[in-house]
Scaffold this active site. Structure first.
Site, PDB file in Angstrom:
ATOM      1  CB  THR A   1      -1.007   0.276   1.129  1.00  0.00           C
ATOM      2  OG1 THR A   1      -1.398   1.230   1.473  1.00  0.00           O
ATOM      3  CG2 THR A   1      -0.270  -0.401   2.327  1.00  0.00           C
ATOM      4  CG  ASP A   2      -1.063   5.173  -1.064  1.00  0.00           C
ATOM      5  OD1 ASP A   2      -1.673   4.394  -0.071  1.00  0.00           O
ATOM      6  OD2 ASP A   2      -1.701   5.866  -1.545  1.00  0.00           O
TER       7      ASP A   2
HETATM    8  P1  NAD Z   1      -9.708  -7.303   2.726  1.00  0.00           P
HETATM    9  O1  NAD Z   1      -9.506  -7.030   4.169  1.00  0.00           O
HETATM   10  O2  NAD Z   1     -10.906  -7.227   1.766  1.00  0.00           O
HETATM   11  O3  NAD Z   1      -9.128  -8.895   2.368  1.00  0.00           O
HETATM   12  C1  NAD Z   1      -8.279  -9.365   2.727  1.00  0.00           C
HETATM   13  C2  NAD Z   1      -8.505 -10.961   2.989  1.00  0.00           C
HETATM   14  O4  NAD Z   1      -7.375 -11.619   3.584  1.00  0.00           O
HETATM   15  C3  NAD Z   1      -9.881 -11.667   3.539  1.00  0.00           C
HETATM   16  O5  NAD Z   1     -10.327 -12.483   2.410  1.00  0.00           O
HETATM   17  C4  NAD Z   1      -9.202 -12.230   4.486  1.00  0.00           C
HETATM   18  O6  NAD Z   1     -10.020 -13.426   5.015  1.00  0.00           O
HETATM   19  C5  NAD Z   1      -7.914 -12.861   4.208  1.00  0.00           C
HETATM   20  N1  NAD Z   1      -6.902 -12.933   5.533  1.00  0.00           N
HETATM   21  C6  NAD Z   1      -6.942 -12.093   6.572  1.00  0.00           C
HETATM   22  N2  NAD Z   1      -5.839 -12.921   7.457  1.00  0.00           N
HETATM   23  C7  NAD Z   1      -5.695 -13.862   6.725  1.00  0.00           C
HETATM   24  C8  NAD Z   1      -4.764 -15.025   7.365  1.00  0.00           C
HETATM   25  N3  NAD Z   1      -4.198 -14.816   8.378  1.00  0.00           N
HETATM   26  N4  NAD Z   1      -4.664 -15.968   6.546  1.00  0.00           N
HETATM   27  C9  NAD Z   1      -5.157 -16.085   5.318  1.00  0.00           C
HETATM   28  N5  NAD Z   1      -6.082 -15.356   4.723  1.00  0.00           N
HETATM   29  C10 NAD Z   1      -6.291 -14.158   5.566  1.00  0.00           C
HETATM   30  O7  NAD Z   1      -8.265  -6.615   2.004  1.00  0.00           O
HETATM   31  P2  NAD Z   1      -8.312  -6.055   0.580  1.00  0.00           P
HETATM   32  O8  NAD Z   1      -8.717  -4.511   0.598  1.00  0.00           O
HETATM   33  O9  NAD Z   1      -8.610  -6.870  -0.350  1.00  0.00           O
HETATM   34  O10 NAD Z   1      -6.715  -5.783   0.274  1.00  0.00           O
HETATM   35  C11 NAD Z   1      -5.923  -6.819  -0.203  1.00  0.00           C
HETATM   36  C12 NAD Z   1      -4.549  -6.605   0.146  1.00  0.00           C
HETATM   37  O11 NAD Z   1      -4.209  -5.151  -0.753  1.00  0.00           O
HETATM   38  C13 NAD Z   1      -3.802  -6.089   1.518  1.00  0.00           C
HETATM   39  O12 NAD Z   1      -2.572  -6.647   1.506  1.00  0.00           O
HETATM   40  C14 NAD Z   1      -3.780  -4.630   1.631  1.00  0.00           C
HETATM   41  O13 NAD Z   1      -2.809  -4.348   2.506  1.00  0.00           O
HETATM   42  C15 NAD Z   1      -3.593  -4.411   0.264  1.00  0.00           C
HETATM   43  N6  NAD Z   1      -3.959  -2.976  -0.369  1.00  0.00           N
HETATM   44  C16 NAD Z   1      -5.165  -2.535   0.144  1.00  0.00           C
HETATM   45  C17 NAD Z   1      -5.742  -1.209  -0.499  1.00  0.00           C
HETATM   46  C18 NAD Z   1      -7.204  -0.786  -0.487  1.00  0.00           C
HETATM   47  O14 NAD Z   1      -7.701   0.243  -0.693  1.00  0.00           O
HETATM   48  N7  NAD Z   1      -8.026  -1.805   0.057  1.00  0.00           N
HETATM   49  C19 NAD Z   1      -4.938  -0.398  -1.152  1.00  0.00           C
HETATM   50  C20 NAD Z   1      -3.482  -0.760  -1.360  1.00  0.00           C
HETATM   51  C21 NAD Z   1      -3.209  -1.998  -1.143  1.00  0.00           C
END
Ligand code: NAD
Ligand code: TYD
Length: 334
Positions: free
Chosen positions: A122-123
């Site tokens: 992430t940023d």
């Molecule tokens: P989210 O919270 O919607 O999904 C996370 C998923 O990870 C869920 O399905 C959850 O069940 C699973 N999870 C959590 N803990 C776990 C574990 N211990 N073992 C296995 N699975 C596990 O998140 P998202 O918004 O889809 O983000 C996904 C990735 O992208 C993350 O790494 C986040 O840091 C990164 N990210 C998100 C954004 C954003 O705006 N949402 C922006 C930049 C980067």
């Protein structure tokens, strides 16, 4: 190719799997997800019967399971994380466990079986910008300010250190705020859309002058695809939105207008502690080296997102029932 996608039942991961199966239909995908409150198999019910798709329920901290899965796949795309800043403020422990220790487990297996890893970051690891300061790029110093961003920063450092020390084949993407279908309604865009659809007020933190750079989830996932195809091993790529830097208050007013409500639906609430003022991304490197750029601007993306939420109100209702209510009352009732 056999792809192991961690966190594939969450918001971005489920969109990624759907994208990948459409664009690379010959590949096999294993979705490895713990199904925490944020993980939902309903997000993938349209692909669940595809012969190239398999779901494995499990924890990225479970060493034996992680080693078996990584041994049997070619590439790991690592989305799994605890992802909500406000929940990390309420309790950082699960963030350290999953985001740091879970990533270390993945790295140990990637090292052991010599597999390619793409780590989704992430940023927010870069901290906060002042208005007018240049946007984050790959050279920006890490300066995380929330337990969430600190845990993601730690995971990024671990990924880089395993490349330097053990020679693992990795890339990282640092992406701005995503939005789109299947976004869990605790983050601002889906929360405000669903509240406005339900005729409820929207809780704007502080003065609403914080800025975010919004990327439509499909643009992010196409960027990850291009990094996997053309990215240089050992490199980081910043991915950001198309002309989508906006204050929370301006964003709120856009959503209000698109949903036919008025500004009486705005409720100013207590600010988030340590609230980052501004994020912005300079994606010049991804454009030059990969030929990637975001294609969907904020107005178009918001229209598509609102249409999706209007057509999927039962999905939203199920997300917002049960334990979600307790979280909402505890956080917004502070
Ligand atoms: P989210 O919270 O919607 O999904 C996370 C998923 O990870 C869920 O399905 C959850 O069940 C699973 N999870 C959590 N803990 C776990 C574990 N211990 N073992 C296995 N699975 C596990 O998140 P998202 O918004 O889809 O983000 C996904 C990735 O992208 C993350 O790494 C986040 O840091 C990164 N990210 C998100 C954004 C954003 O705006 N949402 C922006 C930049 C980067
Ligand atoms: P969020 O969607 O939680 O993403 P992040 O904190 O990872 O950027 O929040 C986006 C912005 O919206 C952030 O400045 C906090 C603000 N916000 C509100 O004003 N009210 C809310 O109810 C939420 C969830 C967020």
């Amino acid at each position: 190719m056999k792809l192991l996608v961690t966190g594939g039942a969450g918001f971005i991961g489920s969109n990624f799997i759907r994208y990948w199966m459409r664009e690379h239909s010959q590949d096999e995908i294993v979705n490895f997800d713990l199904l925490t409150y944020a993980g939902n198999l309903e997000n993938l019910k349209d692909v669940a019967d595809n012969k190239n798709y398999t779901f494995v329920k499990g924890d990225i901290c479970d060493r034996d399971l992680v080693f078996n899965l990584i041994r049997d796949n070619d590439v790991v795309v690592h989305f799994a994380a605890e992802s909500h800043v406000d929940r990390s403020i309420m309790d950082p422990s699960s963030f350290i466990r999953t985001n740091v220790l879970g990533t270390q487990t993945i790295l140990d297996a990637v090292r052991e079986y010599k597999k390619r890893l793409h780590h989704i970051s992430t940023d927010e690891v870069f901290g906060a910008l002042r208005p007018g300061e240049p946007a984050f790029n790959e050279q920006t110093r890490y300066a995380p300010r929330s337990p969430y961003s600190a845990s993601k920063a730690a995971s990024d450092h671990l990924v880089c250190s395993y490349h330097t020390t053990y020679g693992i084949e990795m890339t990282i993407s640092n992406c701005s705020n995503n939005y789109g279908p299947y976004h869990f309604p605790e983050k601002i865009i889906p929360l405000f859309i669903s509240n406005l659809m339900e005729g409820k007020k929207v809780p704007v933190y502080g003065d609403g002058q914080q800025m975010r750079d919004w990327i439509y989830v499909e643009d992010h996932n196409r960027g990850v695809d291009m990094i996997l195809q053309k990215g240089k091993i050992g490199e980081t790529y910043c991915l950001g939105g198309k002309d989508a830097e906006i204050t929370n208050l301006e964003l709120t007013k856009k959503l209000i207008e698109l949903l036919g409500r008025d500004e009486s639906y705005i409720e100013y609430v207590k600010d988030r502690p340590g609230h980052d003022r501004r994020y912005a991304i300079d994606y010049t490197k991804a454009k030059k080296e990969l030929g990637w750029e975001p294609l969907i601007d904020l107005d178009e993306g918001l229209r598509m997102t609102i249409d999706w939420y209007k057509n999927n109100q039962e999905w939203v209702g199920r997300c917002k029932s049960g334990a979600y209510q307790e979280y909402y009352e505890e956080w917004y009732g502070r």
